[in-house]
Scaffold this active site. Structure first.
Site, PDB file in Angstrom:
ATOM      1  N   TRP A 186       0.859  -1.191   0.000  1.00 20.05           N
ATOM      2  CA  TRP A 186       0.000   0.000   0.000  1.00 20.05           C
ATOM      3  C   TRP A 186       0.892   1.236   0.000  1.00 20.05           C
ATOM      4  O   TRP A 186       1.892   1.297   0.719  1.00 20.05           O
ATOM      5  CB  TRP A 186      -0.920   0.053   1.223  1.00 20.05           C
ATOM      6  CG  TRP A 186      -1.657   1.362   1.275  1.00 20.05           C
ATOM      7  CD1 TRP A 186      -2.740   1.723   0.536  1.00 20.05           C
ATOM      8  CD2 TRP A 186      -1.304   2.511   2.077  1.00 20.05           C
ATOM      9  NE1 TRP A 186      -3.102   3.021   0.819  1.00 20.05           N
ATOM     10  CE2 TRP A 186      -2.238   3.539   1.761  1.00 20.05           C
ATOM     11  CE3 TRP A 186      -0.306   2.772   3.005  1.00 20.05           C
ATOM     12  CZ2 TRP A 186      -2.199   4.790   2.358  1.00 20.05           C
ATOM     13  CZ3 TRP A 186      -0.270   4.028   3.602  1.00 20.05           C
ATOM     14  CH2 TRP A 186      -1.208   5.020   3.273  1.00 20.05           C
ATOM     15  N   GLU A 227      -3.054  -2.942  -2.791  1.00 22.98           N
ATOM     16  CA  GLU A 227      -4.209  -2.391  -2.067  1.00 22.98           C
ATOM     17  C   GLU A 227      -4.543  -0.987  -2.540  1.00 22.98           C
ATOM     18  O   GLU A 227      -3.703  -0.092  -2.532  1.00 22.98           O
ATOM     19  CB  GLU A 227      -3.907  -2.371  -0.565  1.00 22.98           C
ATOM     20  CG  GLU A 227      -5.016  -1.792   0.289  1.00 22.98           C
ATOM     21  CD  GLU A 227      -4.648  -1.735   1.760  1.00 22.98           C
ATOM     22  OE1 GLU A 227      -5.515  -1.355   2.566  1.00 22.98           O
ATOM     23  OE2 GLU A 227      -3.493  -2.064   2.103  1.00 22.98           O
ATOM     24  N   LYS A 229      -6.978   2.629  -2.511  1.00 24.65           N
ATOM     25  CA  LYS A 229      -7.592   3.528  -1.542  1.00 24.65           C
ATOM     26  C   LYS A 229      -8.318   4.632  -2.300  1.00 24.65           C
ATOM     27  O   LYS A 229      -7.861   5.069  -3.359  1.00 24.65           O
ATOM     28  CB  LYS A 229      -6.527   4.128  -0.616  1.00 24.65           C
ATOM     29  CG  LYS A 229      -7.098   4.761   0.661  1.00 24.65           C
ATOM     30  CD  LYS A 229      -5.992   5.032   1.668  1.00 24.65           C
ATOM     31  CE  LYS A 229      -6.569   5.477   3.007  1.00 24.65           C
ATOM     32  NZ  LYS A 229      -5.533   5.671   4.025  1.00 24.65           N
ATOM     33  N   ASP A 260      -9.805  -3.396   1.420  1.00 25.62           N
ATOM     34  CA  ASP A 260      -9.893  -2.840   2.776  1.00 25.62           C
ATOM     35  C   ASP A 260     -11.280  -2.249   2.970  1.00 25.62           C
ATOM     36  O   ASP A 260     -11.745  -1.447   2.146  1.00 25.62           O
ATOM     37  CB  ASP A 260      -8.819  -1.767   2.964  1.00 25.62           C
ATOM     38  CG  ASP A 260      -8.749  -1.238   4.392  1.00 25.62           C
ATOM     39  OD1 ASP A 260      -9.747  -0.647   4.855  1.00 25.62           O
ATOM     40  OD2 ASP A 260      -7.705  -1.396   5.034  1.00 25.62           O
ATOM     41  N   HIS A 263     -11.609   1.621   2.585  1.00 26.95           N
ATOM     42  CA  HIS A 263     -10.928   2.333   1.507  1.00 26.95           C
ATOM     43  C   HIS A 263     -11.805   2.696   0.327  1.00 26.95           C
ATOM     44  O   HIS A 263     -11.307   3.026  -0.747  1.00 26.95           O
ATOM     45  CB  HIS A 263      -9.736   1.507   1.015  1.00 26.95           C
ATOM     46  CG  HIS A 263      -8.549   1.605   1.907  1.00 26.95           C
ATOM     47  ND1 HIS A 263      -7.282   1.227   1.527  1.00 26.95           N
ATOM     48  CD2 HIS A 263      -8.431   2.050   3.186  1.00 26.95           C
ATOM     49  CE1 HIS A 263      -6.437   1.435   2.520  1.00 26.95           C
ATOM     50  NE2 HIS A 263      -7.118   1.922   3.540  1.00 26.95           N
ATOM     51  N   HIS A 287      -8.727  -6.694   4.395  1.00 24.66           N
ATOM     52  CA  HIS A 287      -8.431  -5.935   5.599  1.00 24.66           C
ATOM     53  C   HIS A 287      -9.772  -5.599   6.245  1.00 24.66           C
ATOM     54  O   HIS A 287     -10.472  -4.688   5.801  1.00 24.66           O
ATOM     55  CB  HIS A 287      -7.650  -4.658   5.261  1.00 24.66           C
ATOM     56  CG  HIS A 287      -6.174  -4.877   5.168  1.00 24.66           C
ATOM     57  ND1 HIS A 287      -5.275  -3.852   4.984  1.00 24.66           N
ATOM     58  CD2 HIS A 287      -5.436  -6.011   5.259  1.00 24.66           C
ATOM     59  CE1 HIS A 287      -4.053  -4.347   4.947  1.00 24.66           C
ATOM     60  NE2 HIS A 287      -4.124  -5.654   5.109  1.00 24.66           N
ATOM     61  N   ASP A 295     -12.325   6.018   6.380  1.00 25.06           N
ATOM     62  CA  ASP A 295     -11.262   5.094   6.754  1.00 25.06           C
ATOM     63  C   ASP A 295     -10.651   5.455   8.107  1.00 25.06           C
ATOM     64  O   ASP A 295      -9.482   5.812   8.201  1.00 25.06           O
ATOM     65  CB  ASP A 295     -10.190   5.106   5.663  1.00 25.06           C
ATOM     66  CG  ASP A 295      -9.130   4.049   5.898  1.00 25.06           C
ATOM     67  OD1 ASP A 295      -9.480   2.974   6.391  1.00 25.06           O
ATOM     68  OD2 ASP A 295      -7.953   4.310   5.578  1.00 25.06           O
ATOM     69  N   ASP A 297     -10.538   3.319  10.711  1.00 24.25           N
ATOM     70  CA  ASP A 297      -9.914   2.124  11.293  1.00 24.25           C
ATOM     71  C   ASP A 297     -10.303   1.886  12.748  1.00 24.25           C
ATOM     72  O   ASP A 297      -9.442   1.710  13.610  1.00 24.25           O
ATOM     73  CB  ASP A 297      -8.391   2.208  11.157  1.00 24.25           C
ATOM     74  CG  ASP A 297      -7.935   2.020   9.714  1.00 24.25           C
ATOM     75  OD1 ASP A 297      -8.525   1.180   9.028  1.00 24.25           O
ATOM     76  OD2 ASP A 297      -6.999   2.709   9.295  1.00 24.25           O
ATOM     77  N   ASP A 327      -7.199  -4.679  10.233  1.00 24.79           N
ATOM     78  CA  ASP A 327      -6.478  -3.413  10.086  1.00 24.79           C
ATOM     79  C   ASP A 327      -7.208  -2.319  10.852  1.00 24.79           C
ATOM     80  O   ASP A 327      -8.157  -1.724  10.343  1.00 24.79           O
ATOM     81  CB  ASP A 327      -6.348  -3.031   8.613  1.00 24.79           C
ATOM     82  CG  ASP A 327      -5.525  -1.764   8.410  1.00 24.79           C
ATOM     83  OD1 ASP A 327      -4.914  -1.299   9.382  1.00 24.79           O
ATOM     84  OD2 ASP A 327      -5.493  -1.250   7.280  1.00 24.79           O
TER      85      ASP A 327
END
Length: 419
Positions: A186, A227, A229, A260, A263, A287, A295, A297, A327
């Site tokens: 990433w 990955e 985003k 993810d 993302h 993820h 995002d 997390d 993640d």
């Protein structure tokens, strides 16, 4: 919780599921063999051990200042072991390159397997696999907002060489531990405001990635993943590594694709992308995280999307083609508790998916019996899957229910408070 209560509740649940044609023993066996890759960066707020005092960059922020963050590899591994004791089933650990274990400073393009030898020896003791990530952020040569797509050839080559050595380390993990290391790439590359030339950075990224992964490794030791985003802090207007870029790259280069959960646009969910991507891409890396408005997390919750992700894997028998990783990072709460909550929630969602009457539901849908489909789907929410989960925890020597929380609190008072 008393053994007789756990076992009696499980036997009753087993009978209920048997009526639906669901084998709870088979579901638990599948759960026990499905590893969840727990991420190292929750334990120290993504600081690592290369230069732990360097501020995070690349659009990454960890908020909060809960006491007890790990400051050394030894402390981080001890914290992970505490989390392992409270999580049933099979685990892995996902490392970033900045989590090297070395007494001297090593530049990122000079990393070697020896700088991670202590991690491998520990993983052997714990009987777990290791996954890996090159670290293309929090570094002076990433301050321009570009790494593998940087217009300066020297800077770009530095990051290419970093990815190359990381692939060698990843393959070393796989060979030593007997399980392939999934190495995810990433990058934070992008622009904050209006972009004039969107093509040139993507051309550079394409060429850089091709060079970086040019050395061939056996996939029984190492698997490359890329990955995408949507945007990041400092890259709001343009992200070089977009979804379309990496979808095309994975499909044409044979790499894995990392999806993810945070993302994409807030109206998108990765659960809806898994089967579509599986038609063109042989291996997916997930993820699993919890975005709040984007995002951010947050610790994985037992929410609708986490359950939907696991259902898509199970319903379509993609377990052998999907690697499940976590993640998230939250410095406002006990970091070990964050690991435990997030990992157990991922496992709960997976178990609930494994306990669906899949064959019956597919037959109903294929025969256009949508009444039966809806009825069974809705009734399934209240099936006693939690009794199976409690039994799975007890059977695997993990705390049942909230029994893990006092153990975390005790470790916090006796170990974390002293740091």
């Amino acid at each position: 919780m008393k053994e007789e209560y756990i076992t009696s509740a499980y036997r009753a649940a087993q009978a209920r599921f048997q009526e639906l044609g669901v084998d709870t023993e088979a579901a638990m066996a599948q759960l026990a063999q499905t590893p969840i890759s727990m991420h190292c960066w929750q334990g120290d707020d993504v600081r690592g051990f290369e230069s732990p005092d360097v501020a995070l960059s690349g659009g990454i922020q960890a908020t909060g200042n809960f006491p007890g963050a790990a400051k050394t590899p030894v402390q981080l591994r001890a914290d992970m072991e505490q989390a392992f004791a409270m999580i049933p089933g099979k685990k892995r650990i996902n490392l970033h390159a900045i989590y090297l274990d070395s007494e001297e400073k090593v530049e990122r393009d000079q990393l070697e397997p020896k700088h991670f030898a202590s991690w491998v020896e520990w993983a052997k003791q714990q009987q777990i696999g290791l996954d890996f990530n090159p670290t293309l952020f929090s570094h002076p040569l990433a301050d321009d907002g570009f790494t593998l797509s940087h217009p300066d050839e020297k800077v770009r080559q530095f990051w290419i060489d970093h990815v190359k050595v990381c692939r060698q380390i990843s393959a070393y993990f796989g060979k030593e531990l007997g399980t392939p290391s999934v190495m995810n790439i990433w990058i934070p590359d992008g622009m904050k405001d209006q972009t004039f030339d969107r093509l040139a950075p993507r051309q550079r990224l394409l060429a850089a990635l091709d060079e970086a992964i040019s050395e061939k490794f056996d996939t029984k030791y190492h698997i490359d993943a890329v990955e995408s985003k949507l945007f990041g802090i400092g890259a709001e207007a343009y992200t070089v590594g977009s979804n379309e870029f990496y979808m095309g790259y994975a499909a044409t280069r044979g790499t894995a694709l990392c999806l993810d959960a945070g993302h994409f646009h807030p109206t998108e969910v990765i659960s809806d992308k898994i089967t579509a991507c599986s038609l063109y891409i042989p291996h997916l890396l997930l993820h699993v995280t919890r975005p709040v408005r984007w995002d951010s997390d947050h610790v994985v919750a037992f929410d609708d999307e986490t359950q939907a992700i696991m259902r898509e894997i199970v319903r379509n028998q993609l377990q052998d083609r999907v690697s499940i990783g976590l993640d998230f990072f939250d410095a406002s709460i006990n970091r070990i508790a964050a690991w435990v909550i997030g990992t157990r929630n991922a496992q709960k969602a997976l178990l609930k998916a494994l306990l669906e009457p899949t064959a019956t539901l597919k037959r109903a849908e294929q025969s256009f019996d949508y009444t039966t489909r809806l009825a069974l789907l809705e009734e399934n929410h209240s099936q006693p899957w939690n009794a199976v989960w409690d039994y799975f925890c007890w059977k695997n020597g993990a705390p049942v229910g909230q029994e893990w929380l006092p153990l975390v609190k005790d470790y916090e008072a006796t170990v974390l408070a002293a740091r």
